[in-house]
Design a protein around this motif. Structure first.
Motif, mmCIF file in Angstrom:
data_model
loop_
_atom_site.group_PDB
_atom_site.id
_atom_site.type_symbol
_atom_site.label_atom_id
_atom_site.label_comp_id
_atom_site.label_asym_id
_atom_site.label_seq_id
_atom_site.Cartn_x
_atom_site.Cartn_y
_atom_site.Cartn_z
ATOM 1 N N ARG A 251 9.825 2.092 8.715
ATOM 2 C CA ARG A 251 11.111 1.822 9.695
ATOM 3 C C ARG A 251 11.123 0.841 10.700
ATOM 4 N NH1 ARG A 251 11.712 7.373 8.539
ATOM 5 N NH2 ARG A 251 10.905 7.881 10.593
ATOM 6 N N MET A 252 9.565 0.383 10.654
ATOM 7 C CA MET A 252 9.705 -0.660 11.667
ATOM 8 C C MET A 252 9.598 -2.462 11.141
ATOM 9 S SD MET A 252 8.411 1.037 14.264
ATOM 10 C CE MET A 252 7.669 2.663 14.640
ATOM 11 N N PRO A 253 9.599 -2.970 12.191
ATOM 12 C CA PRO A 253 9.793 -4.526 11.742
ATOM 13 C C PRO A 253 8.581 -4.784 10.865
ATOM 14 C CG PRO A 253 10.289 -4.276 13.916
ATOM 15 C CD PRO A 253 9.764 -3.005 13.539
ATOM 16 N N PRO A 254 8.848 -6.007 9.992
ATOM 17 C CA PRO A 254 7.817 -6.561 9.130
ATOM 18 C C PRO A 254 6.394 -6.991 9.848
ATOM 19 C CG PRO A 254 9.863 -7.406 8.385
ATOM 20 C CD PRO A 254 10.302 -6.606 9.791
ATOM 21 N N GLN A 255 6.620 -7.429 11.102
ATOM 22 C CA GLN A 255 5.437 -7.733 11.609
ATOM 23 C C GLN A 255 4.541 -6.661 12.312
ATOM 24 O OE1 GLN A 255 8.532 -8.332 12.588
ATOM 25 N NE2 GLN A 255 9.045 -8.579 14.685
ATOM 26 N N VAL A 256 5.283 -5.624 12.558
ATOM 27 C CA VAL A 256 4.590 -4.417 12.963
ATOM 28 C C VAL A 256 3.780 -3.858 11.863
ATOM 29 C CG1 VAL A 256 4.898 -2.066 13.765
ATOM 30 C CG2 VAL A 256 6.078 -3.942 14.955
ATOM 31 N N ARG A 257 4.495 -3.966 10.574
ATOM 32 C CA ARG A 257 3.768 -3.255 9.492
ATOM 33 C C ARG A 257 2.386 -4.023 9.056
ATOM 34 N NH1 ARG A 257 9.295 -3.046 7.746
ATOM 35 N NH2 ARG A 257 9.079 -4.639 6.026
ATOM 36 N N ARG A 258 2.754 -5.214 9.242
ATOM 37 C CA ARG A 258 1.704 -6.255 8.771
ATOM 38 C C ARG A 258 0.479 -6.263 9.723
ATOM 39 N NH1 ARG A 258 4.479 -10.511 9.111
ATOM 40 N NH2 ARG A 258 5.311 -10.174 6.971
ATOM 41 N N ALA A 259 0.569 -5.807 10.979
ATOM 42 C CA ALA A 259 -0.458 -5.543 12.238
ATOM 43 C C ALA A 259 -0.934 -4.269 11.991
ATOM 44 C CB ALA A 259 0.348 -5.871 13.360
ATOM 45 N N VAL A 260 -0.274 -3.331 11.473
ATOM 46 C CA VAL A 260 -0.843 -2.049 11.186
ATOM 47 C C VAL A 260 -2.053 -1.998 9.952
ATOM 48 C CG1 VAL A 260 -0.588 0.373 10.294
ATOM 49 C CG2 VAL A 260 0.746 -0.507 12.104
ATOM 50 N N TRP A 261 -1.552 -2.783 8.952
ATOM 51 C CA TRP A 261 -2.271 -3.000 7.658
ATOM 52 C C TRP A 261 -3.641 -3.771 8.169
ATOM 53 C CZ3 TRP A 261 -5.163 -2.248 3.901
ATOM 54 C CH2 TRP A 261 -5.577 -3.317 3.063
ATOM 55 N N HIS A 262 -3.478 -4.741 9.153
ATOM 56 C CA HIS A 262 -4.573 -5.545 9.350
ATOM 57 C C HIS A 262 -5.619 -4.681 10.438
ATOM 58 C CE1 HIS A 262 -3.947 -9.342 7.316
ATOM 59 N NE2 HIS A 262 -2.570 -9.114 7.544
ATOM 60 N N GLY A 263 -5.107 -3.910 10.875
ATOM 61 C CA GLY A 263 -5.813 -3.076 11.914
ATOM 62 C C GLY A 263 -6.645 -1.816 11.098
ATOM 63 N N VAL A 264 -6.043 -1.218 10.125
ATOM 64 C CA VAL A 264 -6.658 -0.119 9.247
ATOM 65 C C VAL A 264 -7.474 -0.843 8.001
ATOM 66 C CG1 VAL A 264 -4.912 1.431 9.964
ATOM 67 C CG2 VAL A 264 -4.745 0.265 7.755
ATOM 68 N N LYS A 265 -7.415 -1.927 7.618
ATOM 69 C CA LYS A 265 -7.958 -2.534 6.543
ATOM 70 C C LYS A 265 -9.452 -2.449 6.643
ATOM 71 C CE LYS A 265 -8.196 -6.991 3.843
ATOM 72 N NZ LYS A 265 -7.792 -8.091 3.461
ATOM 73 N N PRO A 266 -10.214 -2.755 7.806
ATOM 74 C CA PRO A 266 -11.624 -2.696 7.820
ATOM 75 C C PRO A 266 -12.126 -1.376 7.640
ATOM 76 C CG PRO A 266 -10.965 -3.867 9.752
ATOM 77 C CD PRO A 266 -9.768 -3.215 9.058
ATOM 78 N N PHE A 267 -11.451 -0.132 7.828
ATOM 79 C CA PHE A 267 -11.903 1.308 7.729
ATOM 80 C C PHE A 267 -11.302 1.989 6.302
ATOM 81 C CE2 PHE A 267 -10.758 -0.075 12.035
ATOM 82 C CZ PHE A 267 -12.077 -0.127 12.711
ATOM 83 N N ARG A 268 -10.252 1.227 5.778
ATOM 84 C CA ARG A 268 -10.004 1.927 4.435
ATOM 85 C C ARG A 268 -9.912 3.714 4.608
ATOM 86 N NH1 ARG A 268 -9.170 -2.034 0.389
ATOM 87 N NH2 ARG A 268 -9.263 -3.846 1.675
ATOM 88 N N PRO A 269 -8.921 4.137 5.225
ATOM 89 C CA PRO A 269 -8.812 5.431 5.251
ATOM 90 C C PRO A 269 -8.955 6.222 3.976
ATOM 91 C CG PRO A 269 -7.049 4.654 6.602
ATOM 92 C CD PRO A 269 -7.730 3.510 5.607
ATOM 93 N N ARG A 270 -9.796 7.338 3.961
ATOM 94 C CA ARG A 270 -10.006 7.783 2.575
ATOM 95 C C ARG A 270 -8.737 8.754 2.271
ATOM 96 N NH1 ARG A 270 -14.891 8.358 0.494
ATOM 97 N NH2 ARG A 270 -14.744 10.407 -0.328
ATOM 98 N N PRO A 271 -8.357 8.938 0.925
ATOM 99 C CA PRO A 271 -6.985 9.856 0.469
ATOM 100 C C PRO A 271 -7.275 11.175 0.738
ATOM 101 C CG PRO A 271 -7.916 8.250 -1.242
ATOM 102 C CD PRO A 271 -8.996 8.222 -0.500
ATOM 103 N N ARG A 272 -6.186 11.686 0.983
ATOM 104 C CA ARG A 272 -6.246 13.354 1.264
ATOM 105 C C ARG A 272 -6.794 14.175 -0.096
ATOM 106 N NH1 ARG A 272 -3.806 14.575 5.932
ATOM 107 N NH2 ARG A 272 -2.355 13.265 7.099
ATOM 108 N N ARG A 273 -7.215 15.415 0.422
ATOM 109 C CA ARG A 273 -7.730 16.127 -0.834
ATOM 110 C C ARG A 273 -6.507 16.948 -1.569
ATOM 111 N NH1 ARG A 273 -12.830 16.077 -2.219
ATOM 112 N NH2 ARG A 273 -14.436 15.178 -0.891
ATOM 113 N N THR A 274 -5.459 16.637 -1.232
ATOM 114 C CA THR A 274 -4.153 17.307 -1.943
ATOM 115 C C THR A 274 -3.878 16.630 -3.002
ATOM 116 O OG1 THR A 274 -3.565 18.301 0.499
ATOM 117 C CG2 THR A 274 -1.823 18.121 -1.426
ATOM 118 N N VAL A 275 -3.640 17.235 -4.249
ATOM 119 C CA VAL A 275 -3.219 16.505 -5.340
ATOM 120 C C VAL A 275 -2.010 17.232 -6.116
ATOM 121 C CG1 VAL A 275 -5.759 15.782 -6.067
ATOM 122 C CG2 VAL A 275 -5.011 17.985 -6.971
#
Length: 327
Positions: A251-275
């Motif tokens: 629901r955020m503006p495109p520039q905010v979404r892009r900034a969040v991606w570039h912020g988390v990209k180096p860390f690559r959060p691991r997927p949850r263990r809920t399937v």
């Protein structure tokens, strides 16, 4: 090219617990999709480009895997055809046809609209040879799939390839187009919009031909690959549960979404263990939903039914996960 409209009631009800999983064919790394042919033989493909045939034991406890071909890229979605061959969506090479009997690989569509066909994701084949396939994103490739989900680019597409024809876009602006499946009577085609938690339905025949609506919306997780069972039910893999933070980000503006991606990209959060997986009838009603928390097998990206078993694949894990399906 069609636009989607209309609303479909949310599938309701609480999920049941997914039965215990057994992992087979652990030599296969990253089997993103798994399918069963008419005889119940399983096919999948690994991150190294190898296509495998897997024979499941009658108890579901073991499966013998045999390498049958190599795509030369990164295969994702698969579809058996009536002539014994396989359609393969390769994230690097496009839409392929593979013969598991001799290992032959044929490129059916390597480019579309003058551009290389990248991030081809899943495919379904009609009886007349027409192929329907998805391109997840025109902005990001497989290695950066998370960026497309977070940025919510809406650049996914559903394509059609008629025998002897050229690829044509049927639906555009999809939020990470993923699994594709045809109705049992081929009256409509379904494509998963992973980033929007819904399944889009494009009518192919009848009074609603050319119209697009939702087969299911507000799913409890990110829908990935879709397979159709022998009873016409659609089995949908949920690669992970809904994330309130992602919903807020969208629901955020495109520039905010892009900034969040570039912020988390180096860390690559691991997927949850809920399937989880959900089974839907052709009218969108829920046949069943299964869920397991703290699963040792993470990020289920595909599911198919073969006899009394559900078989699941994962773009991250080694091997296929199998569970007995209670009637």
């Amino acid at each position: 090219m069609s636009r989607c409209a209309g609303r479909t009631p949310k599938p309701g009800g609480q999920p049941q617990r997914l039965p215990a999983l057994r992992v087979i064919a652990t030599e296969i790394q990253g089997p993103e999709d798994v399918v069963a042919d008419a005889e119940g033989t399983l096919f999948t493909a690994g991150a190294d480009g190898t296509v495998w045939r897997v024979a499941l034991s009658t108890s579901g406890a073991a499966g013998r895997a045999v390498a049958v071909a190599h795509t030369g890229g990164r295969p994702l979605g698969l579809e058996p055809t009536a002539d014994g061959r396989l359609l393969v969506c390769d994230a690097q090479r496009g839409l392929l046809r593979v013969d598991p009997r001799d290992g032959a690989v044929e490129v059916l569509a390597g480019e579309a609209g003058g551009e290389p066909l990248r991030f081809c994701s899943n495919v379904a084949a009609a009886a007349d040879g027409t192929l329907y396939f998805s391109v997840s994103s025109r902005r990001y490739g497989l290695e950066d799939w998370m960026g497309d989900i977070l940025e919510h680019t809406g650049t996914g597409q559903l394509w059609r390839l008629r025998p002897g024809g050229e690829p044509e876009v049927l639906l555009d602006g999809l939020h990470f187009a993923n699994g594709v499946a045809l109705a049992e009577d081929e009256s409509f085609v379904v494509v998963a919009e992973t980033g929007a938690y819904r399944l889009r339905r494009l009518w192919l025949s009848g009074a609603r031909s050319g119209r697009c609506d939702s087969l299911a919306r507000d799913l409890p997780g990110f829908p990935d690959n879709i397979s159709r069972g022998p009873d016409g039910v659609f089995w949908v893999a949920l690669a992970g549960p809904r994330e309130p933070g992602v919903d807020l980000l969208h629901r955020m503006p495109p520039q905010v979404r892009r900034a969040v991606w570039h912020g988390v990209k180096p860390f690559r959060p691991r997927p949850r263990r809920t399937v989880g997986v959900v089974a839907l009838r052709s009218d969108g009603s829920r046949a069943c939903a299964l869920r397991r928390a703290r699963s040792p097998y993470r990020m289920v990206t595909s599911v198919c039914r073969s006899g009394a078993f559900l078989i699941m694949g994962s773009v991250l894990e080694s091997g296929l996960a199998v569970c007995a399906l209670d009637a």
